[in-house]
Design a protein around this motif. Structure first.
Motif, PDB file in Angstrom:
ATOM      1  N   THR A   1     -65.937 -24.402  86.866  1.00 22.86           N
ATOM      2  CA  THR A   1     -65.617 -23.344  87.821  1.00 22.86           C
ATOM      3  C   THR A   1     -64.123 -23.412  88.131  1.00 22.86           C
ATOM      4  O   THR A   1     -63.462 -24.420  87.849  1.00 22.86           O
ATOM      5  N   TYR A   2     -63.618 -22.364  88.733  1.00 25.88           N
ATOM      6  CA  TYR A   2     -62.213 -22.326  89.126  1.00 25.88           C
ATOM      7  C   TYR A   2     -61.885 -23.512  90.039  1.00 25.88           C
ATOM      8  O   TYR A   2     -60.860 -24.176  89.864  1.00 25.88           O
ATOM      9  N   TYR A   3     -62.759 -23.787  90.988  1.00 26.17           N
ATOM     10  CA  TYR A   3     -62.487 -24.863  91.943  1.00 26.17           C
ATOM     11  C   TYR A   3     -62.513 -26.232  91.270  1.00 26.17           C
ATOM     12  O   TYR A   3     -61.738 -27.119  91.633  1.00 26.17           O
ATOM     13  N   GLU A   4     -63.374 -26.407  90.265  1.00 24.45           N
ATOM     14  CA  GLU A   4     -63.385 -27.663  89.520  1.00 24.45           C
ATOM     15  C   GLU A   4     -62.099 -27.806  88.703  1.00 24.45           C
ATOM     16  O   GLU A   4     -61.501 -28.889  88.661  1.00 24.45           O
ATOM     17  N   VAL A   5     -61.658 -26.729  88.072  1.00 22.32           N
ATOM     18  CA  VAL A   5     -60.419 -26.758  87.292  1.00 22.32           C
ATOM     19  C   VAL A   5     -59.239 -27.061  88.212  1.00 22.32           C
ATOM     20  O   VAL A   5     -58.370 -27.866  87.874  1.00 22.32           O
ATOM     21  N   CYS A   6     -59.213 -26.431  89.384  1.00 15.39           N
ATOM     22  CA  CYS A   6     -58.121 -26.658  90.341  1.00 15.39           C
ATOM     23  C   CYS A   6     -58.071 -28.091  90.850  1.00 15.39           C
ATOM     24  O   CYS A   6     -57.009 -28.553  91.278  1.00 15.39           O
ATOM     25  N   SER A   7     -59.187 -28.791  90.789  1.00  8.00           N
ATOM     26  CA  SER A   7     -59.207 -30.187  91.244  1.00  8.00           C
ATOM     27  C   SER A   7     -58.366 -31.068  90.322  1.00  8.00           C
ATOM     28  O   SER A   7     -57.959 -32.162  90.700  1.00  8.00           O
ATOM     29  N   GLY A   8     -58.138 -30.581  89.072  1.00 10.96           N
ATOM     30  CA  GLY A   8     -57.402 -31.371  88.104  1.00 10.96           C
ATOM     31  C   GLY A   8     -58.265 -32.412  87.401  1.00 10.96           C
ATOM     32  O   GLY A   8     -57.792 -33.123  86.521  1.00 10.96           O
ATOM     33  N   LEU A   9     -59.529 -32.503  87.765  1.00  9.54           N
ATOM     34  CA  LEU A   9     -60.398 -33.540  87.217  1.00  9.54           C
ATOM     35  C   LEU A   9     -61.108 -33.139  85.925  1.00  9.54           C
ATOM     36  O   LEU A   9     -61.681 -33.993  85.254  1.00  9.54           O
ATOM     37  N   THR A  10     -61.070 -31.862  85.560  1.00 10.19           N
ATOM     38  CA  THR A  10     -61.771 -31.414  84.348  1.00 10.19           C
ATOM     39  C   THR A  10     -60.903 -31.514  83.095  1.00 10.19           C
ATOM     40  O   THR A  10     -61.409 -31.502  81.989  1.00 10.19           O
ATOM     41  N   GLY A  11     -59.574 -31.581  83.290  1.00  5.80           N
ATOM     42  CA  GLY A  11     -58.655 -31.613  82.153  1.00  5.80           C
ATOM     43  C   GLY A  11     -58.357 -30.240  81.580  1.00  5.80           C
ATOM     44  O   GLY A  11     -57.591 -30.114  80.633  1.00  5.80           O
ATOM     45  N   HIS A  12     -58.960 -29.205  82.160  1.00  6.38           N
ATOM     46  CA  HIS A  12     -58.756 -27.851  81.653  1.00  6.38           C
ATOM     47  C   HIS A  12     -57.442 -27.262  82.154  1.00  6.38           C
ATOM     48  O   HIS A  12     -56.920 -27.653  83.190  1.00  6.38           O
ATOM     49  N   SER A  13     -56.962 -26.298  81.403  1.00  2.61           N
ATOM     50  CA  SER A  13     -55.802 -25.502  81.774  1.00  2.61           C
ATOM     51  C   SER A  13     -56.277 -24.062  81.963  1.00  2.61           C
ATOM     52  O   SER A  13     -57.212 -23.626  81.298  1.00  2.61           O
ATOM     53  N   GLU A  14     -55.653 -23.340  82.876  1.00  3.83           N
ATOM     54  CA  GLU A  14     -55.925 -21.910  82.989  1.00  3.83           C
ATOM     55  C   GLU A  14     -55.258 -21.238  81.796  1.00  3.83           C
ATOM     56  O   GLU A  14     -54.081 -21.482  81.532  1.00  3.83           O
ATOM     57  N   VAL A  15     -56.002 -20.422  81.058  1.00  6.24           N
ATOM     58  CA  VAL A  15     -55.495 -19.852  79.813  1.00  6.24           C
ATOM     59  C   VAL A  15     -55.847 -18.369  79.679  1.00  6.24           C
ATOM     60  O   VAL A  15     -56.689 -17.856  80.407  1.00  6.24           O
ATOM     61  N   VAL A  16     -55.187 -17.755  78.726  1.00  2.45           N
ATOM     62  CA  VAL A  16     -55.549 -16.416  78.273  1.00  2.45           C
ATOM     63  C   VAL A  16     -55.901 -16.544  76.801  1.00  2.45           C
ATOM     64  O   VAL A  16     -55.086 -17.002  75.998  1.00  2.45           O
ATOM     65  N   ARG A  17     -57.125 -16.176  76.462  1.00  2.00           N
ATOM     66  CA  ARG A  17     -57.537 -16.164  75.051  1.00  2.00           C
ATOM     67  C   ARG A  17     -57.167 -14.807  74.482  1.00  2.00           C
ATOM     68  O   ARG A  17     -57.441 -13.770  75.084  1.00  2.00           O
ATOM     69  N   VAL A  18     -56.497 -14.826  73.344  1.00  2.00           N
ATOM     70  CA  VAL A  18     -56.050 -13.593  72.698  1.00  2.00           C
ATOM     71  C   VAL A  18     -56.731 -13.483  71.337  1.00  2.00           C
ATOM     72  O   VAL A  18     -56.619 -14.385  70.517  1.00  2.00           O
ATOM     73  N   ILE A  19     -57.419 -12.380  71.124  1.00  2.00           N
ATOM     74  CA  ILE A  19     -58.001 -12.068  69.822  1.00  2.00           C
ATOM     75  C   ILE A  19     -57.155 -10.934  69.256  1.00  2.00           C
ATOM     76  O   ILE A  19     -56.964  -9.913  69.921  1.00  2.00           O
ATOM     77  N   TRP A  20     -56.631 -11.139  68.041  1.00  4.37           N
ATOM     78  CA  TRP A  20     -55.742 -10.125  67.488  1.00  4.37           C
ATOM     79  C   TRP A  20     -56.084  -9.832  66.036  1.00  4.37           C
ATOM     80  O   TRP A  20     -56.723 -10.623  65.366  1.00  4.37           O
ATOM     81  N   ASN A  21     -55.618  -8.687  65.585  1.00  6.51           N
ATOM     82  CA  ASN A  21     -55.777  -8.262  64.202  1.00  6.51           C
ATOM     83  C   ASN A  21     -54.509  -8.676  63.473  1.00  6.51           C
ATOM     84  O   ASN A  21     -53.457  -8.073  63.670  1.00  6.51           O
ATOM     85  N   LYS A  22     -54.604  -9.695  62.631  1.00 10.79           N
ATOM     86  CA  LYS A  22     -53.400 -10.241  62.000  1.00 10.79           C
ATOM     87  C   LYS A  22     -52.750  -9.281  61.012  1.00 10.79           C
ATOM     88  O   LYS A  22     -51.614  -9.499  60.613  1.00 10.79           O
ATOM     89  N   SER A  23     -53.430  -8.199  60.662  1.00 12.13           N
ATOM     90  CA  SER A  23     -52.777  -7.213  59.795  1.00 12.13           C
ATOM     91  C   SER A  23     -51.911  -6.250  60.617  1.00 12.13           C
ATOM     92  O   SER A  23     -51.115  -5.502  60.065  1.00 12.13           O
ATOM     93  N   GLU A  24     -52.052  -6.285  61.950  1.00 10.74           N
ATOM     94  CA  GLU A  24     -51.262  -5.407  62.826  1.00 10.74           C
ATOM     95  C   GLU A  24     -50.199  -6.148  63.636  1.00 10.74           C
ATOM     96  O   GLU A  24     -49.182  -5.571  63.990  1.00 10.74           O
ATOM     97  N   ILE A  25     -50.459  -7.408  63.962  1.00  7.13           N
ATOM     98  CA  ILE A  25     -49.485  -8.197  64.723  1.00  7.13           C
ATOM     99  C   ILE A  25     -49.565  -9.636  64.245  1.00  7.13           C
ATOM    100  O   ILE A  25     -50.652 -10.173  64.005  1.00  7.13           O
ATOM    101  N   ASP A  26     -48.409 -10.247  64.082  1.00  7.25           N
ATOM    102  CA  ASP A  26     -48.334 -11.606  63.581  1.00  7.25           C
ATOM    103  C   ASP A  26     -48.371 -12.596  64.744  1.00  7.25           C
ATOM    104  O   ASP A  26     -47.888 -12.303  65.845  1.00  7.25           O
ATOM    105  N   VAL A  27     -48.910 -13.770  64.485  1.00  6.78           N
ATOM    106  CA  VAL A  27     -48.967 -14.798  65.517  1.00  6.78           C
ATOM    107  C   VAL A  27     -47.566 -15.138  66.033  1.00  6.78           C
ATOM    108  O   VAL A  27     -47.395 -15.474  67.209  1.00  6.78           O
ATOM    109  N   SER A  28     -46.541 -15.006  65.199  1.00  5.57           N
ATOM    110  CA  SER A  28     -45.179 -15.295  65.652  1.00  5.57           C
ATOM    111  C   SER A  28     -44.740 -14.331  66.754  1.00  5.57           C
ATOM    112  O   SER A  28     -44.022 -14.724  67.670  1.00  5.57           O
ATOM    113  N   ASP A  29     -45.187 -13.060  66.685  1.00  3.33           N
ATOM    114  CA  ASP A  29     -44.879 -12.106  67.759  1.00  3.33           C
ATOM    115  C   ASP A  29     -45.595 -12.494  69.053  1.00  3.33           C
ATOM    116  O   ASP A  29     -45.034 -12.381  70.143  1.00  3.33           O
TER     117      ASP A  29
END
Length: 153
Positions: free
Chosen positions: A19-47
């Motif tokens: 949960t958000y509160y567990e992540v905020c405790s710092g005890l889960t080892g998780h980072s808040e992230v944004v997962r990005v799914i992209w079409n590599k024929s339209e945009i390159d990972v370098s962009d």
């Protein structure tokens, strides 16, 4: 263009479905992230990596601005060897640009868990938030200026 979908959540830790509160405790080892799914024929990972550097400060260890803790660390989670290689190259390029040491963690420990619904589209759901209004518009303007080819109407 080329980004199929994004999703906010947590990654890089050991607890399943934190949960958000567990992540905020710092005890889960998780980072808040944004997962990005992209079409590599339209945009390159370098962009995508170029935008990554513009959206946060990769020189801060376990923090972003006033937000402090392991959950705010700079991290890139890759899913294949090519992404790892491109990310390593991007970190080396960033190290030449920034005057401080790059603190970005590079990991294959994706184990992504979606954040609670109230975190999704947070800016749209909280248009009067002082925090959002102070931070988001300037970042968007910077991105639009630096990446005209991507943000053209």
């Amino acid at each position: 263009p080329g980004v199929v979908t994004t999703s906010v959540g947590y990654a890089g830790g050991d607890k399943k479905n934190p949960t958000y509160y567990e992540v905020c405790s710092g005890l889960t080892g998780h980072s808040e992230v944004v997962r990005v799914i992209w079409n590599k024929s339209e945009i390159d990972v370098s962009d995508l990596l170029k935008m990554f550097w513009e959206c946060h400060d990769p020189t801060q260890k376990n923090r972003q601005g006033n937000d402090i803790g392991i959950q705010y660390r700079s991290a890139i989670f890759y899913t294949n060897i090519e992404q790892k290689k491109r990310s390593e190259e991007a970190i080396k390029r960033a190290a030449k640009i920034y005057q401080n040491t790059i603190q970005t963690e590079l990991s294959d420990k994706l184990n992504f868990f979606a954040a609670e619904e109230y975190h999704h589209n947070y800016f749209l759901k909280n248009p009067n938030s002082i925090y959002c209004n102070a931070l988001i518009p300037p970042k968007l303007k910077t991105l639009q200026t630096k990446f005209l080819n991507i943000f053209k109407n």
